[in-house]
Design an enzyme around this catalytic site. Structure first.
Site, PDB file in Angstrom:
ATOM      1  CB  CYS A 185     -10.615  14.233 -15.438  1.00  0.00           C
ATOM      2  SG  CYS A 185      -9.176  14.063 -16.486  1.00  0.00           S
TER       3      CYS A 185
ATOM      4  CB  CYS B  95       1.633 -10.032  22.134  1.00  0.00           C
ATOM      5  SG  CYS B  95       0.998  -9.935  23.809  1.00  0.00           S
TER       6      CYS B  95
END
Length: 359
Positions: free
Chosen positions: A51, A331
């Site tokens: 649907c 980092c």
């Protein structure tokens, strides 16, 4: 990860904006942008999930999605209507237009899988018959590869015990549905809610994905089997691996770094640099929307933690002591990453990044 002032060497950067707009489905040429204007790279995706009323809302909620349209696709007749589309062999589908600089096709695929039962070949939930079957329709070879890789990853995850039957097919002509079907969940909320509650879709989705988060493919038990002890401690418990003694701190190969848990693309070798810290460092994310930043006070000082959006993996930290042009240093723990060499990008559904390594 620690600020440079405290460790004497460290971290990362932010994404620089593009300066053009490309409509990949229209073969559009690059269009100049005004200074400071965010670039838009317009692309189109086509999904069938039963649907179409139920498929619009989840995609419209995604940042970077520009429009979602309900319609019909895959049949043999032209200009189908709601009265005759099924007889013409069409299925209900949605066309998603999105800004590929803000949301990736992989994220659209992840959203799609979480709206459907991909093991049902005869319809979806209360709606039965071919008109309500599922499909991923691709417009480009890159989309095909990503869709196939996504399907294979889901099949291997163990979320579903039955085979996945959702096909990956070339995109057919899409015919927009009648206006009253568009944004039906907003125009007719009571009727939509009544239909959706009774369809069985939400019960199935809650049951399926609750099991994943509480004991299935995405659970702690499963990840402990998939990951090494260090990978698990870093991504799930925010640990930090030793500097200069990890997989990628000095990796100089060209390619893409993806989340070791989810596979979402995070960083590129083109943005990697030697920060002298002993951890992989990058000036910016490859896909900025795949990175989540959070305040971290775990060491009694404010740092900015970075996590992956899809996998919720702890990656590392971002600092403002990086090189130009971003001035940032991401980092990152090697243990949170998996490296994909440029030669394997197409194979792993990451072909859209191949241009970064074109000579």
């Amino acid at each position: 990860m620690f600020p440079l002032q405290r460790v004497s060497r460290l971290i990362v950067c932010m994404a620089a904006g593009l300066t053009f707009v490309v409509d990949s489905q229209a073969g559009g040429a690059a269009q100049p942008q005004e200074a400071g204007q965010e670039a838009i790279r317009r692309e189109t995706a086509l999904f069938a999930g039963g649907c179409f009323w139920c498929m619009e809302s989840p995609f419209e909620k995604l940042a970077g999605v520009l429009s979602v349209e309900s319609g019909y696709a895959g049949g043999t007749t032209t200009k189908p209507t709601y009265e005759d589309y099924a007889a013409g062999g069409h299925i209900e589908a949605i066309k998603v237009v999105y800004d590929a600089n803000r949301v990736g096709y992989r994220q659209l695929l992840d959203t799609f899988w979480r709206q459907i039962d991909p093991t049902d070949a005869d319809g979806q939930f209360v709606d039965r018959g071919h008109a309500y079957t599922t499909a991923i329709f691709y417009f480009t070879e890159e989309q095909r590869l990503e869709a196939e890789a996504s399907k294979q990853a889901l099949a291997a995850s163990g979320v579903f015990s039955q085979p996945l039957v959702t096909p990956v097919l070339p995109a057919p002509t899409f015919y927009p549905a009648e206006e009253y079907h568009q944004n039906f969940y907003e125009k007719n909320p009571l009727r939509y809610t009544y239909y959706r509650d009774g369809s069985g879709r939400d019960d199935f989705l809650r049951r399926t994905w609750k099991e994943v988060t509480s004991g299935g493919a995405g659970s702690s038990e499963n990840l402990k089997e998939r990951l090494t002890p260090l990978q698990y401690e870093v991504t799930r418990n925010n640990a930090t691996e030793p500097p200069f003694d990890n997989a990628y701190w000095d990796n100089k190969q060209e390619g893409i770094y993806v989340d070791v848990v989810s596979g979402e693309p995070l960083f590129a070798s083109t943005d990697k640099y030697d920060s002298g810290t002993g951890w992989p460092s990058f000036i910016k994310p490859l896909v900025e929307k795949n990175i989540v930043e959070k305040s971290d006070w775990s060491l009694f000082a404010r740092r900015t933690e970075v996590r992956s959006r899809g996998g919720d993996s702890h990656l590392g930290h971002v600092f403002s002591d990086g090189p130009p042009p971003t001035g940032l240093r991401y980092c990152i723990n090697s243990a949170a990453l998996r490296f994909v060499p440029k030669e394997r990008l197409e194979e792993e559904g990451l072909g859209r990044f191949s241009h970064l390594f074109a000579k």
